[in-house]
Design a protein around this motif. Structure first.
Motif, PDB file in Angstrom:
ATOM      1  N   MET B 191     -15.929  46.782  10.054  1.00  0.00           N
ATOM      2  CA  MET B 191     -15.253  46.336  11.032  1.00  0.00           C
ATOM      3  C   MET B 191     -14.458  47.300  11.805  1.00  0.00           C
ATOM      4  O   MET B 191     -14.072  46.257  12.770  1.00  0.00           O
ATOM      5  N   ALA B 192     -14.026  48.432  11.651  1.00  0.00           N
ATOM      6  CA  ALA B 192     -14.227  48.732  12.566  1.00  0.00           C
ATOM      7  C   ALA B 192     -14.465  49.659  13.880  1.00  0.00           C
ATOM      8  O   ALA B 192     -14.132  50.267  14.079  1.00  0.00           O
ATOM      9  N   ARG B 193     -15.863  49.776  13.849  1.00  0.00           N
ATOM     10  CA  ARG B 193     -16.867  49.632  14.883  1.00  0.00           C
ATOM     11  C   ARG B 193     -16.323  49.769  15.630  1.00  0.00           C
ATOM     12  O   ARG B 193     -16.277  51.079  16.791  1.00  0.00           O
ATOM     13  N   PRO B 194     -15.460  48.808  16.257  1.00  0.00           N
ATOM     14  CA  PRO B 194     -14.942  49.709  18.038  1.00  0.00           C
ATOM     15  C   PRO B 194     -14.128  50.343  18.084  1.00  0.00           C
ATOM     16  O   PRO B 194     -14.359  51.377  18.746  1.00  0.00           O
ATOM     17  N   VAL B 195     -13.676  50.758  17.168  1.00  0.00           N
ATOM     18  CA  VAL B 195     -11.729  51.795  17.209  1.00  0.00           C
ATOM     19  C   VAL B 195     -13.344  52.872  16.719  1.00  0.00           C
ATOM     20  O   VAL B 195     -13.237  54.045  17.564  1.00  0.00           O
ATOM     21  N   ALA B 196     -14.160  53.278  15.832  1.00  0.00           N
ATOM     22  CA  ALA B 196     -15.834  53.914  16.043  1.00  0.00           C
ATOM     23  C   ALA B 196     -15.535  54.638  17.079  1.00  0.00           C
ATOM     24  O   ALA B 196     -16.303  55.493  17.272  1.00  0.00           O
ATOM     25  N   ALA B 197     -16.380  53.523  17.861  1.00  0.00           N
ATOM     26  CA  ALA B 197     -17.335  53.684  18.716  1.00  0.00           C
ATOM     27  C   ALA B 197     -16.572  55.189  20.107  1.00  0.00           C
ATOM     28  O   ALA B 197     -16.995  55.786  20.404  1.00  0.00           O
TER      29      ALA B 197
END
Lengths: 317, 277
Positions: B191-197
């Protein structure tokens, strides 16, 4: 009613099964959280201690020794710091660092803010212009320095050709004591403006548009809305940007190294350039470490002053 | 609706200023590419030539002949990618633990981590160089990768994200018997994909562009990263601007592609750096 049902059912679900029942005393979950928590934090924590906190403390230690590349370092107490006070090269480098900062921070802040305001206008082309202004972010400071050094070529560089084409005076740019700092500043500002524009733009867009509309209904023109609505509400973002800009300015290195190596005649020789040369050209780690600690102390005080000033301004407003 | 003269003037002024700025910001890119394609005798021609009949890729060929730029690029790629992958993994774990898991000393650890943001790089530069030398890491990838990974900013941002994330899904997985580690890797991390990107772009760019540390940590040519490579190329081929410009284009091509492909995430990462905790 249903809420209690769900709660009861969930409570049943949590009930551990099988062998886990053995460990299902009060602390099984707490224990797991603690173990996993430390496990997850530990790698980063070790990294930060070994490669940041440790070296920071080491810098203090090295700064009170005469550590050089060869020979055993000896404790020299505050001799390095005392020497700093009488080292004209250090004083001059500090002067140039602050000159650079004074030339950098107000200009890049004003430019970034101006561009951010320009792009809040609802116009076709906004996305395009934003992308273009932001493009230097895709370029390293090294490459920016290289390209601009080429364009600043004193004889036939693009900048001088354009200037003389417009009937304006040309300059020696990086080749002359009086213009070298200006040339370096232009590159730093060009490279960074788009980045800070994005931060300020985000700050402006966070301001509820009703405020601005309400002011305009009350007869405020665009300038008044900017001056009395946007600027005060943008203050936290502005403050953050100014602090980051100041910190960046005080440690500018890459573009200076690439464009002038601190020259000509030390015209762009900042403190970080001096630290670098003392440590990695003359291999005098003790003295260089003392300079870095002194610079850190000065920047720390400066930041505290900035914070105080900002807070004081807040109370007044 | 017809526009008033004042509005038209405003629009005209907007485009005039916006276009002028666009020329200032894009001009050096255009000039760099144009110069990299020109023969040496047209580099300083007056009036300047933007598009020449003699455009060719010869300068690019000679750049690769004179310096091992493919090696520089490979080194930069290995370093930037390794740092990014390791940083994302470690910072997301630490950020998650600090946001979601209760354990003694959590607050103190967080304060300690955040306080490292105050440490400027120039102060730790010398001890770090001595440490890396002591470890025998000079002229190795370790020297370029390992010290670049720990970064309080990354931990802070993952923590912020997880604090703001509703925990229902994780709770549900826990009820189904998933372990804390399982919940993190299978539920929370995806779920943390946006921050991770955004973080990935931040770490990749920062490390691709790094100059001072690689300059100190490497001395051998085959360990140079692209930024150091380009700077030494200008030193060794001081007057061959057409080749230096070709080398510059090579050096920024990966980040420029990244910039246009992932601009949204780059803008996100910049905005994130601007938000105050």
């Amino acid at each position: 009613m249903t809420a209690t049902d769900v709660k009861q059912r969930t409570a049943e679900g949590v009930e551990p099964r099988g062998i886990a029942r053995w460990f299902s005393g009060l602390n099984r979950d707490k224990l797991e959280q603690a173990v996993v928590g430390y496990l997850f934090v530990l790698p980063d924590l070790i990294g930060l201690i070994v490669f940041m906190v440790g070296p920071m403390l080491m810098a203090l230690v090295i700064s009170v020794t005469n550590w050089k590349l060869v020979g055993d370092p000896q404790f020299v107490a505050l001799q390095n710091y005392e020497a700093l006070f009488t080292d004209p090269k250090f004083g001059a480098s500090l002067g140039r660092t602050f000159l650079y900062t004074l030339g950098f921070v107000p200009v890049i802040y004003t430019l970034s803010l101006g561009m951010a305001v320009l792009l809040t206008r609802k116009s076709r082309g906004n996305t395009f212009f934003r992308t273009v202004y932001f493009m230097p972010v895709a370029m390293s400071l090294v490459v920016a320095g290289v390209i601009w050094r080429f364009m600043f070529d004193p004889s036939n560089g693009l900048i001088n050709v354009i200037l003389s084409g417009l009937g304006l005076p040309t300059s020696q740019w990086t080749g002359h004591v009086q213009s070298a700092m200006v040339a370096v500043l232009i590159v730093s500002i060009w490279k960074g403006a788009g980045y800070f524009m994005i931060i300020l733009l985000a700050g402006i867009q966070d301001i509820p548009s009703d405020y601005i509309e309400a002011a305009q209904i009350d007869g405020a023109n665009r300038w008044q809305a900017f001056r009395h609505i946007i600027m005060p509400l943008l203050k936290p973002t502005s403050f953050f940007v100014l602090v980051v800009l100041t910190i960046n300015a005080l440690q500018a290195f890459d573009q200076i190294y690439v464009m002038t190596r601190g020259g000509p005649a030390y015209a762009t020789y900042t403190t970080l350039m001096y630290i670098y040369e003392k440590a990695f050209r003359e291999w005098n780690f003790g003295y260089a470490a003392a300079m870095s600690v002194a610079l850190f102390a000065m920047i720390f005080v400066l930041t505290v002053v900035q914070v105080r000033y900002f807070r004081a301004g807040e109370v007044k407003a | 609706m017809k526009k008033s003269p004042m509005q038209l003037l405003g629009t005209g002024l907007y485009y005039a200023v916006a276009l002028l700025l666009a020329v200032v910001f894009a001009g050096p890119f255009v000039w760099m590419v144009s110069s990299s394609l020109k023969p040496a005798n047209e580099i300083f021609s007056n009036p300047p030539i933007l598009v020449s009949d003699n455009f060719s890729l010869d300068n690019y060929e000679s750049v690769f002949e004179k310096a091992p730029f493919e090696r520089y690029m490979l080194n930069s790629f290995i370093v930037a990618t390794s740092v990014t992958v390791a940083a994302l993994l470690l910072h997301s774990m630490a950020g998650y633990a600090l946001a979601r898991l209760e354990f003694p000393g959590r607050r103190v650890l967080f304060m300690l981590i955040i306080s490292t943001l105050m440490i400027p790089f120039y102060t730790i530069l010398i001890p770090l160089a001595l440490l890396v030398r002591e470890l025998g890491w000079i002229n190795t990838y370790w020297a370029l990768i390992i010290p670049a990974i720990p970064h309080a900013f990354g931990i802070f941002w993952f923590r912020q994200f997880f604090l703001g994330l509703p925990s229902e899904l994780e709770d549900a997985a826990r009820i189904d018997g998933a372990s804390r580690i399982g919940v993190f890797f299978r539920i929370a991390l995806p779920m943390a994909r946006p921050v991770a990107a955004a973080m990935a772009v931040f770490f990749f760019l920062a490390n691709w562009d790094a100059f001072l540390w690689p300059l100190i940590a490497t001395t051998r040519q085959e360990m140079r990263v692209v930024q150091v490579g380009i700077q030494s190329f200008t030193g060794e081929h001081g007057n061959a601007w057409e080749e230096i410009m070709a080398a510059s284009v090579i050096a920024i091509l990966p980040t420029l592609i990244l910039f246009f492909a992932l601009q949204r995430f780059i803008v996100d990462s910049v905005k994130m750096s601007g938000l105050k905790g």
